[in-house]
Design a protein around this motif. Structure first.
Motif, PDB file in Angstrom:
ATOM      1  N   LYS A 248     143.434  61.513  12.297  1.00 37.69           N
ATOM      2  CA  LYS A 248     144.804  61.048  12.505  1.00 37.69           C
ATOM      3  C   LYS A 248     145.105  59.856  11.606  1.00 37.69           C
ATOM      4  CE  LYS A 248     147.985  59.451  16.115  1.00 37.69           C
ATOM      5  NZ  LYS A 248     148.102  59.117  17.567  1.00 37.69           N
ATOM      6  N   ALA A 249     144.152  58.941  11.478  1.00 36.80           N
ATOM      7  CA  ALA A 249     144.341  57.768  10.628  1.00 36.80           C
ATOM      8  C   ALA A 249     144.533  58.159   9.174  1.00 36.80           C
ATOM      9  CB  ALA A 249     143.144  56.828  10.771  1.00 36.80           C
ATOM     10  N   ASN A 250     143.852  59.212   8.746  1.00 34.61           N
ATOM     11  CA  ASN A 250     143.973  59.675   7.360  1.00 34.61           C
ATOM     12  C   ASN A 250     145.351  60.241   7.062  1.00 34.61           C
ATOM     13  OD1 ASN A 250     141.044  60.343   5.666  1.00 34.61           O
ATOM     14  ND2 ASN A 250     140.976  59.460   7.697  1.00 34.61           N
ATOM     15  N   LYS A 251     145.993  60.811   8.067  1.00 34.54           N
ATOM     16  CA  LYS A 251     147.248  61.532   7.828  1.00 34.54           C
ATOM     17  C   LYS A 251     148.435  60.636   7.529  1.00 34.54           C
ATOM     18  CE  LYS A 251     146.115  65.650  10.523  1.00 34.54           C
ATOM     19  NZ  LYS A 251     146.442  66.450  11.724  1.00 34.54           N
ATOM     20  N   HIS A 252     148.435  59.387   8.042  1.00 37.04           N
ATOM     21  CA  HIS A 252     149.625  58.566   7.856  1.00 37.04           C
ATOM     22  C   HIS A 252     149.531  57.634   6.650  1.00 37.04           C
ATOM     23  CE1 HIS A 252     147.253  55.483  10.037  1.00 37.04           C
ATOM     24  NE2 HIS A 252     147.988  54.630   9.343  1.00 37.04           N
ATOM     25  N   ILE A 253     148.507  57.838   5.814  1.00 36.07           N
ATOM     26  CA  ILE A 253     148.408  57.026   4.615  1.00 36.07           C
ATOM     27  C   ILE A 253     149.560  57.365   3.682  1.00 36.07           C
ATOM     28  CG2 ILE A 253     146.935  56.497   2.636  1.00 36.07           C
ATOM     29  CD1 ILE A 253     145.960  55.456   5.352  1.00 36.07           C
ATOM     30  N   TYR A 254     149.939  56.371   2.883  1.00 35.72           N
ATOM     31  CA  TYR A 254     151.102  56.459   2.014  1.00 35.72           C
ATOM     32  C   TYR A 254     151.267  57.811   1.327  1.00 35.72           C
ATOM     33  CZ  TYR A 254     150.023  51.554   2.538  1.00 35.72           C
ATOM     34  OH  TYR A 254     149.696  50.334   3.062  1.00 35.72           O
ATOM     35  N   LYS A 255     152.439  58.391   1.470  1.00 34.15           N
ATOM     36  CA  LYS A 255     152.734  59.667   0.835  1.00 34.15           C
ATOM     37  C   LYS A 255     153.919  59.508  -0.110  1.00 34.15           C
ATOM     38  CE  LYS A 255     151.058  62.383   4.735  1.00 34.15           C
ATOM     39  NZ  LYS A 255     151.386  63.382   5.764  1.00 34.15           N
ATOM     40  N   PRO A 256     153.904  60.156  -1.251  1.00 30.73           N
ATOM     41  CA  PRO A 256     155.003  60.018  -2.197  1.00 30.73           C
ATOM     42  C   PRO A 256     156.277  60.661  -1.661  1.00 30.73           C
ATOM     43  CG  PRO A 256     153.482  61.732  -2.903  1.00 30.73           C
ATOM     44  CD  PRO A 256     152.848  61.057  -1.718  1.00 30.73           C
ATOM     45  N   ALA A 257     157.410  60.157  -2.130  1.00 25.37           N
ATOM     46  CA  ALA A 257     158.696  60.713  -1.716  1.00 25.37           C
ATOM     47  C   ALA A 257     158.816  62.158  -2.190  1.00 25.37           C
ATOM     48  CB  ALA A 257     159.821  59.874  -2.290  1.00 25.37           C
ATOM     49  N   THR A 258     159.426  63.001  -1.368  1.00 23.40           N
ATOM     50  CA  THR A 258     159.558  64.412  -1.731  1.00 23.40           C
ATOM     51  C   THR A 258     160.996  64.785  -2.095  1.00 23.40           C
ATOM     52  OG1 THR A 258     159.858  64.963   0.614  1.00 23.40           O
ATOM     53  CG2 THR A 258     157.627  65.048  -0.270  1.00 23.40           C
ATOM     54  N   SER A 259     161.954  63.903  -1.792  1.00 24.57           N
ATOM     55  CA  SER A 259     163.358  64.239  -2.046  1.00 24.57           C
ATOM     56  C   SER A 259     163.775  63.987  -3.485  1.00 24.57           C
ATOM     57  CB  SER A 259     164.261  63.421  -1.108  1.00 24.57           C
ATOM     58  OG  SER A 259     164.025  62.039  -1.299  1.00 24.57           O
ATOM     59  N   ALA A 260     162.938  63.333  -4.245  1.00 25.26           N
ATOM     60  CA  ALA A 260     163.250  63.060  -5.640  1.00 25.26           C
ATOM     61  C   ALA A 260     161.940  63.024  -6.417  1.00 25.26           C
ATOM     62  CB  ALA A 260     164.002  61.738  -5.765  1.00 25.26           C
ATOM     63  N   LYS A 261     162.049  63.002  -7.716  1.00 21.06           N
ATOM     64  CA  LYS A 261     160.851  63.067  -8.545  1.00 21.06           C
ATOM     65  C   LYS A 261     160.622  61.741  -9.263  1.00 21.06           C
ATOM     66  CE  LYS A 261     158.680  65.794 -12.218  1.00 21.06           C
ATOM     67  NZ  LYS A 261     158.858  66.913 -13.160  1.00 21.06           N
ATOM     68  N   TRP A 262     159.418  61.248  -9.154  1.00 22.05           N
ATOM     69  CA  TRP A 262     159.057  60.042  -9.885  1.00 22.05           C
ATOM     70  C   TRP A 262     158.875  60.360 -11.372  1.00 22.05           C
ATOM     71  CZ3 TRP A 262     159.022  55.190  -8.076  1.00 22.05           C
ATOM     72  CH2 TRP A 262     158.959  54.992  -6.698  1.00 22.05           C
ATOM     73  N   VAL A 263     159.294  59.444 -12.209  1.00 17.48           N
ATOM     74  CA  VAL A 263     159.081  59.576 -13.650  1.00 17.48           C
ATOM     75  C   VAL A 263     158.334  58.342 -14.135  1.00 17.48           C
ATOM     76  CG1 VAL A 263     161.108  61.004 -14.036  1.00 17.48           C
ATOM     77  CG2 VAL A 263     161.321  58.523 -14.191  1.00 17.48           C
ATOM     78  N   LYS A 264     157.517  58.511 -15.162  1.00  8.20           N
ATOM     79  CA  LYS A 264     156.771  57.386 -15.698  1.00  8.20           C
ATOM     80  C   LYS A 264     157.715  56.405 -16.382  1.00  8.20           C
ATOM     81  CE  LYS A 264     152.335  59.711 -16.423  1.00  8.20           C
ATOM     82  NZ  LYS A 264     151.317  60.090 -17.415  1.00  8.20           N
ATOM     83  N   GLU A 265     157.486  55.127 -16.149  1.00  9.49           N
ATOM     84  CA  GLU A 265     158.292  54.095 -16.799  1.00  9.49           C
ATOM     85  C   GLU A 265     157.484  52.816 -16.861  1.00  9.49           C
ATOM     86  OE1 GLU A 265     161.484  51.537 -14.997  1.00  9.49           O
ATOM     87  OE2 GLU A 265     162.752  52.926 -16.101  1.00  9.49           O
ATOM     88  N   SER A 266     156.836  52.571 -17.959  1.00  5.65           N
ATOM     89  CA  SER A 266     156.040  51.361 -18.126  1.00  5.65           C
ATOM     90  C   SER A 266     156.880  50.314 -18.843  1.00  5.65           C
ATOM     91  CB  SER A 266     154.765  51.667 -18.924  1.00  5.65           C
ATOM     92  OG  SER A 266     153.966  52.604 -18.239  1.00  5.65           O
ATOM     93  N   LYS A 267     157.456  49.415 -18.073  1.00  4.85           N
ATOM     94  CA  LYS A 267     158.342  48.394 -18.631  1.00  4.85           C
ATOM     95  C   LYS A 267     158.081  47.045 -17.988  1.00  4.85           C
ATOM     96  CE  LYS A 267     162.329  51.289 -19.873  1.00  4.85           C
ATOM     97  NZ  LYS A 267     163.789  51.477 -19.685  1.00  4.85           N
ATOM     98  N   THR A 268     158.547  46.005 -18.667  1.00  4.96           N
ATOM     99  CA  THR A 268     158.529  44.661 -18.116  1.00  4.96           C
ATOM    100  C   THR A 268     159.968  44.190 -17.994  1.00  4.96           C
ATOM    101  OG1 THR A 268     156.388  44.135 -19.113  1.00  4.96           O
ATOM    102  CG2 THR A 268     157.759  42.284 -18.423  1.00  4.96           C
ATOM    103  N   TYR A 269     160.383  43.867 -16.769  1.00  5.54           N
ATOM    104  CA  TYR A 269     161.744  43.422 -16.502  1.00  5.54           C
ATOM    105  C   TYR A 269     161.758  41.924 -16.179  1.00  5.54           C
ATOM    106  CZ  TYR A 269     162.967  48.365 -15.765  1.00  5.54           C
ATOM    107  OH  TYR A 269     163.174  49.708 -15.907  1.00  5.54           O
ATOM    108  N   THR A 270     162.898  41.305 -16.390  1.00  6.73           N
ATOM    109  CA  THR A 270     163.131  39.932 -15.945  1.00  6.73           C
ATOM    110  C   THR A 270     164.278  39.957 -14.951  1.00  6.73           C
ATOM    111  OG1 THR A 270     162.415  39.017 -18.068  1.00  6.73           O
ATOM    112  CG2 THR A 270     163.719  37.583 -16.626  1.00  6.73           C
ATOM    113  N   LEU A 271     164.047  39.404 -13.772  1.00  9.36           N
ATOM    114  CA  LEU A 271     165.055  39.468 -12.718  1.00  9.36           C
ATOM    115  C   LEU A 271     166.254  38.581 -13.038  1.00  9.36           C
ATOM    116  CD1 LEU A 271     162.880  39.347  -9.471  1.00  9.36           C
ATOM    117  CD2 LEU A 271     163.626  41.319 -10.762  1.00  9.36           C
ATOM    118  N   LYS A 272     167.437  39.147 -12.924  1.00  9.98           N
ATOM    119  CA  LYS A 272     168.673  38.392 -13.113  1.00  9.98           C
ATOM    120  C   LYS A 272     169.023  37.625 -11.841  1.00  9.98           C
ATOM    121  CE  LYS A 272     172.107  40.382 -15.202  1.00  9.98           C
ATOM    122  NZ  LYS A 272     173.230  41.323 -15.451  1.00  9.98           N
ATOM    123  N   THR A 273     168.758  38.239 -10.698  1.00 10.28           N
ATOM    124  CA  THR A 273     169.016  37.617  -9.400  1.00 10.28           C
ATOM    125  C   THR A 273     167.780  37.787  -8.527  1.00 10.28           C
ATOM    126  OG1 THR A 273     169.922  39.670  -8.496  1.00 10.28           O
ATOM    127  CG2 THR A 273     171.489  38.144  -9.512  1.00 10.28           C
TER     128      THR A 273
END
Length: 386
Positions: A248-273
């Motif tokens: 049971k403990a194994n089942k609730h470990i983080y699962k990726p979202a299924t409603s959309a698709k992740w895409v690779k994006e290796s970037k460095t951002y600077t927060l404006k706010t």
């Protein structure tokens, strides 16, 4: 901290010994060891007995100290109650050192504090290396400091080890084979033997136990290092419950979202706010921290979900998520005017109690209110909890 073996294989020598300890054909990460601190509040002997009997916990590693001044207020009771429950006991020190001299001083403080708290000689007293101080050092400096701490801690009669993340191991510091307690939280736990050459693998920070409140850090042991170098004498009384609860403990470990698709994006951002770093891809997910304007954030993936464009930030244990605005090099919320949920402090409240009540940890709660967990709070004070 590690995954059990998945398939039947023929093993010889050291590999056969490892397989004997882990159990060939196991298909769920085990809850061999739990680590606790002031974040978990007071833990009774009955709670530890339940962990042993119903979940197969063999060992508990207790926070002893942090830096050169902080002593965990629950260390004494945790050590006594773990021993009363018949479990193996160990300790850890949250490292703040940045120099060799500081590492030796912290080891002396940790060793003295551990002895005063009742940690038995021969137990492991690990150094927990995940602080910003360590992040700012070179690998060579961290290695030097860690060695200094571990050599010093052995003078108190304790056995040494290093706890750190999988992303820091052999990157920020050297973790040799047959040493180390490594934290890494995968999307899918079962099916891989993680960190099999290290002592332990911490595979979740959100495990639940039947009679204990909140989430716990749990690890799977790859060796008998944290059980005092002996064959475990701790036998759960309900083997069926252990098997079911671990699955049971194994089942609730983080699962990726299924409603959309992740895409690779290796970037460095600077927060404006200022932006909330969240635990999940939703504006209702709990805030890990509030990152101020000017903060730089490195991301590895992006997704469109819930009317926002989200990016994922790799962190020490797992990931943080931020909502982004237009496709520019600046992070900001797409939607403005978001409101906060407040909690009014009552007599007898503490950072820990309020955090647990609202599904946060103390550090997150304090930071999103511009405070630390050492700041005194008063009845009538309003705190942001969402």
């Amino acid at each position: 901290m590690k995954q059990p073996l998945k398939h039947k294989i023929i093993l010889t020598g050291a590999a056969m010994m490892a397989a004997f300890f882990l159990g060939v054909n196991a298909n769920a990460a085990r809850m061999d060891m739990v680590d606790v601190s002031n974040n978990n509040g007071y833990m009774s002997t009955a709670e530890y007995v339940s962990m042993r009997n119903e979940f197969g916990v063999k060992a508990v590693t207790v926070k002893i100290s942090e830096g050169s001044t902080y002593k965990d207020p629950y260390a004494v009771s945790n050590i006594a109650n773990v021993q009363a429950a018949g479990l193996y006991i160990n300790g850890y020190h949250f490292a703040r050192y940045a120099t060799k001299a500081q590492a030796i001083a912290e080891a002396d403080f940790a060793g003295q504090t551990a002895k005063a708290a009742g940690l038995p000689i021969g137990a492991v007293l690990a150094t927990d290396v995940e602080s910003q101080e360590a992040n700012n050092q070179s690998k060579a400096t961290n290695d030097r400091n860690n060695v200094a701490f571990m050599q010093e801690i052995q003078k108190f009669g304790y056995r040494a080890d290093i706890y750190t993340s999988g992303s820091w191991a052999n990157n920020k510091m050297t973790i040799k084979g047959k040493t180390g307690w490594i934290a890494s939280y995968p999307y899918v736990v079962s099916g891989k033997n993680w960190y099999s050459t290290n002592h332990a693998w911490q595979w979740s920070s959100t495990a639940k136990f039947r009679i204990s409140y909140g989430g716990f850090d749990v690890s799977q042991l790859n060796s008998n290092y944290y059980t005092a170098g002996q064959k475990s004498r701790v036998k759960p009384t309900n083997k069926g419950a252990v098997k079911a609860n671990n699955r049971k403990a194994n089942k609730h470990i983080y699962k990726p979202a299924t409603s959309a698709k992740w895409v690779k994006e290796s970037k460095t951002y600077t927060l404006k706010t200022a932006v909330k770093l969240r635990a999940g891809v939703s504006t209702s997910s709990s805030a890990i921290a509030i990152l101020p304007a000017g903060t730089t954030v490195k991301t590895d993936k992006a997704i469109i979900k819930g009317g926002y464009r989200w990016v994922r930030q790799p962190r020490f244990n797992g990931y943080g998520y931020l909502a982004t605005g237009p496709a520019s090099n600046t992070l900001e919320y797409v939607k403005s005017g978001s409101t906060h949920t407040y909690y009014t402090v009552k007599y007898g409240d503490s950072w820990w109690a309020i955090a647990q009540r609202n599904g946060l940890n103390m550090t997150t709660l304090a930071s999103q209110n511009g405070k630390t967990i050492y700041t005194i709070i008063y009845p009538g004070q309003r705190l942001v909890v969402r």
